[in-house]
Design an enzyme around this catalytic site. Structure first.
Site, PDB file in Angstrom:
ATOM      1  N   ARG A  59     -44.884  23.163 -38.719  1.00 37.49           N
ATOM      2  CA  ARG A  59     -46.077  22.595 -38.073  1.00 37.49           C
ATOM      3  C   ARG A  59     -46.258  21.121 -38.424  1.00 37.49           C
ATOM      4  O   ARG A  59     -46.775  20.353 -37.610  1.00 37.49           O
ATOM      5  CB  ARG A  59     -47.313  23.394 -38.461  1.00 37.49           C
ATOM      6  N   LYS A  92     -49.534  46.630 -29.193  1.00 35.15           N
ATOM      7  CA  LYS A  92     -50.671  47.346 -28.616  1.00 35.15           C
ATOM      8  C   LYS A  92     -51.082  46.873 -27.227  1.00 35.15           C
ATOM      9  O   LYS A  92     -51.147  45.677 -26.957  1.00 35.15           O
ATOM     10  CB  LYS A  92     -51.884  47.182 -29.527  1.00 35.15           C
ATOM     11  N   GLY A 105     -46.900  34.744 -31.517  1.00 38.94           N
ATOM     12  CA  GLY A 105     -46.300  34.480 -32.817  1.00 38.94           C
ATOM     13  C   GLY A 105     -45.066  35.319 -33.096  1.00 38.94           C
ATOM     14  O   GLY A 105     -44.019  34.801 -33.498  1.00 38.94           O
ATOM     15  N   GLY A 148     -52.597  32.713 -31.310  1.00 31.88           N
ATOM     16  CA  GLY A 148     -53.840  33.097 -30.636  1.00 31.88           C
ATOM     17  C   GLY A 148     -54.141  32.207 -29.441  1.00 31.88           C
ATOM     18  O   GLY A 148     -54.599  32.677 -28.396  1.00 31.88           O
TER      19      GLY A 148
END
Ligand code: ADP
Ligand code: MG
Length: 397
Positions: free
Chosen positions: A40, A201, A354, A377
């Protein structure tokens, strides 16, 4: 949502102080606080370098971790300042606070071509509340706001969105690329647009499936969420990951796909295991006829053939969510095959999420993709078609 935003190239920064929001939320060793992956920090270098080269004085800021009670040494950005200084090959001045005496004095003294790093923005309680007083105080140190923290644009915080109310606000190169490629693929994709959705999920991807059904030509479902779809269609899924509360939702999505004329592909066959273990031996079963004592762990060969064929004809592929438990080598085949198909196509290929980004990197295909989104996210909310506060606050082109 308008993705056409002004960038650092559209604004004069020479001789100005620029407040630059970065995503320096790096992973650290629990004990030594050593940075375990500086990706990052490296990703922020082009924008920082550009601003310094243009003669700006850069006041960088970021959050790190989740400090809840003000300043705490273990959440200090000092290790980031040290690493950033090494990578830039120049001094990075570190402030002791965010908008306190020290930060203000150091910001005031900062000269063109110099860089200052403020302390963890979340040391200020007002950060996550998007407190206008904090935003104003941050803005008062600079004349221009540049955001390059794509990983944080889904949050309306003082440093990610609030400050834009007080300064001309533009994007850095990271956000520019996200908007251009991911935004472009969502707003005006080169067709056919094939979306590959997997992961664990259904419940964490409901918004993504729903939104992509509005814009994609083909949707491919794999990973753990496929078993809830299989069950919804009346199949037996044994001990596979199942979210019983979402069976109706799956049927609604199947109906929506038919209505919209979107091809929604579900697994035909699946590699199963008797237990969730890296040592388990894969056993192939039909995707809707998994024995009671088995669980689905990966897509099978027929499914791989169908999915890779769909990728071959695509103009754009958006991929979010691994096809199986890729962390176990015996069950990484489906994810590898799909990653390879993306690597080999001429289509625009975009990876969001991710774990998907980690899978593509682990399997060695990272440099073959058009774009790997830098936000977990944030890229999910992007795919859900939600307005991103950290993008919406930037000046329109
Ligand atoms: P992303 O971070 O890319 O959005 P997710 O977080 O939704 O992806 O899902 C990633 C996880 O899904 C991986 O850890 C992977 O092991 C898991 N997964 C994929 N297929 C299965 C499966 N069949 N059973 C259980 N877990 C699965
Ligand atoms: Mg994940």
């Amino acid at each position: 949502m308008n993705y056409n935003k002004k960038t650092v190239k559209d604004i004069d920064v020479k001789g100005k102080k620029v407040l630059l929001r970065c995503d320096f939320n790096v992973p650290q060793d629990k004990d030594t606080l050593a940075i375990t992956d500086d990706k990052r920090i490296r990703a922020a270098l082009p924008t920082i370098q550009y601003l310094l080269d243009q003669g700006a004085a850069v006041i960088a800021c970021s959050h790190l971790g989740k400090p809840k009670n003000g300043p705490e040494d273990k959440f200090s950005l000092a290790p980031v300042a040290a690493r950033l200084s090494e990578l830039l090959g120049r001094d990075v001045v570190m402030a002791k606070d965010v908008v306190g005496e020290d930060a203000k004095a150091k910001a005031a003294a900062l000269q063109p071509g110099q860089i200052l790093l403020l302390e963890n923005t979340r040391f200020e309680k007002g950060e996550t509340k998007n407190d206008p007083e904090l935003a104003k105080a941050m803005a008062s140190m600079a004349q221009v706001y540049v955001s390059d923290a794509f990983g944080a644009v889904h949050r309306a915080h003082a440093s990610t969105a609030g400050v834009a109310a007080y300064l001309p606000a533009v994007s850095g190169f990271l956000i520019e690329k996200e908007l251009e490629i991911m935004g472009g693929a969502l707003a005006d994709p080169k067709r056919p647009l094939v979306a590959i959705l997997g992961g664990s999920k259904v419940s964490s991807k409901i918004g993504v499936i729903n939104h992509l059904l509005d814009i994609a030509d083909t949707i491919i479902i794999g990973g753990g969420m496929a078993y809830t779809f299989a069950k919804a269609q009346g199949g037996s899924v044994g001990k596979s990951l199942l979210e019983s509360d979402w069976l109706d939702y799956c049927n609604d999505m199947l109906a929506k796909a038919r209505e919209k004329g979107v091809a929604l592909l579900l697994p035909e066959d699946t590699q199963c295991a008797s237990e969730f273990s890296a040592d388990a031996v894969p056993v192939l079963h039909g995707a809707r006829s998994i024995p009671d004592d088995m669980m689905g762990m990966d897509i099978g060969p027929k499914t791989i053939a169908a999915y890779t064929a769909a990728v071959k004809g695509a103009g754009t592929v958006i991929w979010n969510g691994p096809m199986g438990v890729f962390e176990f080598p015996s069950f990484a085949e489906g994810t590898r095959a799909v990653a390879k198909a993306l690597a080999e196509t001429d289509a625009i290929t975009i990876i969001g999420g991710g774990d998907s980004a980690a899978a593509v990197a682990q399997l060695g295909f990272a440099d073959k993709m058009t774009h790997i989104s830098t936000g977990g996210g944030a890229s999910l909310e992007f795919l859900e078609g939600k307005e991103l506060p950290g993008v919406a606050c930037l000046l329109d082109q």
